[in-house]
Design a protein around this motif. Structure first.
Motif, short mmCIF file in Angstrom:
data_model
loop_
_atom_site.label_atom_id
_atom_site.label_comp_id
_atom_site.label_asym_id
_atom_site.label_seq_id
_atom_site.Cartn_x
_atom_site.Cartn_y
_atom_site.Cartn_z
N GLU A 76 0.81 -1.22 0.00
CA GLU A 76 0.00 0.00 0.00
C GLU A 76 0.85 1.27 0.00
OE1 GLU A 76 -3.10 2.06 3.07
OE2 GLU A 76 -3.36 -0.10 2.72
N ARG A 77 1.81 1.36 0.94
CA ARG A 77 2.52 2.63 1.11
C ARG A 77 3.90 2.41 1.74
NH1 ARG A 77 1.60 8.03 1.44
NH2 ARG A 77 2.35 9.16 3.25
N LEU A 78 4.86 3.18 1.26
CA LEU A 78 6.21 3.20 1.82
C LEU A 78 6.65 4.66 1.89
CD1 LEU A 78 9.07 2.08 2.53
CD2 LEU A 78 9.46 1.86 0.08
N VAL A 79 7.12 5.08 3.07
CA VAL A 79 7.59 6.45 3.24
C VAL A 79 8.98 6.39 3.85
CG1 VAL A 79 7.18 8.71 4.31
CG2 VAL A 79 5.24 7.28 3.62
N MET A 80 9.92 7.10 3.21
CA MET A 80 11.29 7.18 3.73
C MET A 80 11.70 8.64 3.79
SD MET A 80 13.06 5.17 0.59
CE MET A 80 12.20 5.21 -0.97
N ARG A 81 12.57 8.94 4.76
CA ARG A 81 12.92 10.33 5.01
C ARG A 81 14.40 10.46 5.34
NH1 ARG A 81 9.09 11.71 9.29
NH2 ARG A 81 7.58 11.70 7.62
N THR A 82 14.97 11.55 4.88
CA THR A 82 16.34 11.91 5.26
C THR A 82 16.32 13.33 5.79
OG1 THR A 82 18.63 12.13 4.56
CG2 THR A 82 16.97 12.65 2.92
N ALA A 83 17.16 13.61 6.75
CA ALA A 83 17.23 14.95 7.32
C ALA A 83 18.59 15.58 7.10
CB ALA A 83 16.92 14.89 8.82
N GLU A 84 19.47 14.88 6.41
CA GLU A 84 20.83 15.39 6.26
C GLU A 84 20.97 16.23 4.99
OE1 GLU A 84 22.50 11.34 4.24
OE2 GLU A 84 22.15 11.42 6.37
N GLY A 85 22.01 17.05 4.97
CA GLY A 85 22.32 17.82 3.77
C GLY A 85 21.47 19.07 3.63
N PRO A 86 21.68 19.81 2.53
CA PRO A 86 20.99 21.08 2.33
C PRO A 86 19.54 20.92 1.88
CG PRO A 86 22.39 20.60 0.46
CD PRO A 86 22.63 19.51 1.47
N PHE A 87 19.10 19.68 1.64
CA PHE A 87 17.76 19.47 1.11
C PHE A 87 17.13 18.25 1.76
CE2 PHE A 87 15.27 19.34 -3.16
CZ PHE A 87 14.12 19.70 -2.48
N PRO A 88 16.67 18.37 3.02
CA PRO A 88 15.98 17.24 3.66
C PRO A 88 14.80 16.80 2.79
CG PRO A 88 16.40 18.99 5.24
CD PRO A 88 16.73 19.54 3.88
N MET A 89 14.65 15.51 2.60
CA MET A 89 13.70 14.99 1.63
C MET A 89 12.88 13.85 2.21
SD MET A 89 12.63 15.05 -1.55
CE MET A 89 13.90 16.03 -2.31
N GLU A 90 11.62 13.79 1.79
CA GLU A 90 10.77 12.65 2.07
C GLU A 90 10.32 12.09 0.73
OE1 GLU A 90 7.50 12.47 5.20
OE2 GLU A 90 6.35 12.57 3.32
N THR A 91 10.48 10.79 0.57
CA THR A 91 10.04 10.10 -0.64
C THR A 91 9.00 9.08 -0.23
OG1 THR A 91 12.15 10.42 -1.76
CG2 THR A 91 10.76 8.63 -2.57
N SER A 92 7.89 9.08 -0.95
CA SER A 92 6.86 8.09 -0.65
C SER A 92 6.41 7.39 -1.92
CB SER A 92 5.66 8.74 0.05
OG SER A 92 5.04 9.68 -0.77
N TYR A 93 6.04 6.13 -1.76
CA TYR A 93 5.46 5.33 -2.83
C TYR A 93 4.08 4.91 -2.35
CZ TYR A 93 10.43 4.31 -4.00
OH TYR A 93 11.77 4.37 -4.30
#
Length: 148
Positions: A76-93
């Motif tokens: 159904e859903r996968l969410v991953m997150r990073t907080a490092e670097g100049p562009f913290p990002m969340e990617t979800s499927y």
């Protein structure tokens, strides 16, 4: 300026097959144009709290980042997150059935750039949108070419 890019594709394969393949970080270099390597920081299988390091090349730069899995609902859903670097990002499927043999996959990237990346946010969003479309097209091609 926040960046929020959402792309989707319908793949002529069963939901379980699409989710299993796309949701396995080890397969990312096969379908993400910009990802060159993946290294598990925690032992598989994927679960909430798993950490996976990626190396990518984007807009002419080498990027190394580690995602942590923050949500996982099988098929159904996968969410991953990073907080490092100049562009913290969340990617979800997200995977939704479109019948017994078709699956809609939605890929979403969102984040809050800081520093110089703030100025480049509109350019980053456009480049991410183009890259995501190519990645999903490649995923569709790979999965639909597999024996059924």
């Amino acid at each position: 300026m926040p960046v929020d890019v959402r792309s989707e594709v319908v793949i002529d394969r069963p939901l379980g097959e699409v989710a299993a393949y796309a949701g396995d970080p080890s397969n990312a270099p096969a379908w993400y144009v910009n990802i060159s390597s993946v290294e598990w920081q925690t032992s598989p299988p994927l679960q909430v709290g798993s950490r996976v390091a990626f190396v990518a090349h984007f807009l002419g730069r080498r990027l190394a980042y580690t995602y942590e899995i923050v949500e996982l609902v099988p098929d159904e859903r996968l969410v991953m997150r990073t907080a490092e670097g100049p562009f913290p990002m969340e990617t979800s499927y997200e995977w939704t059935p479109q019948g017994p043999e078709r699956t809609r996959m939605t890929l979403r990237n969102r984040g809050e750039p800081s520093g110089f990346a703030t100025i480049a946010a509109p350019v980053l969003a456009g480049a991410m949108r183009r890259a995501n479309r190519k990645d999903l097209a490649r995923l569709k091609m790979l999965l639909e070419a597999r024996p059924g």
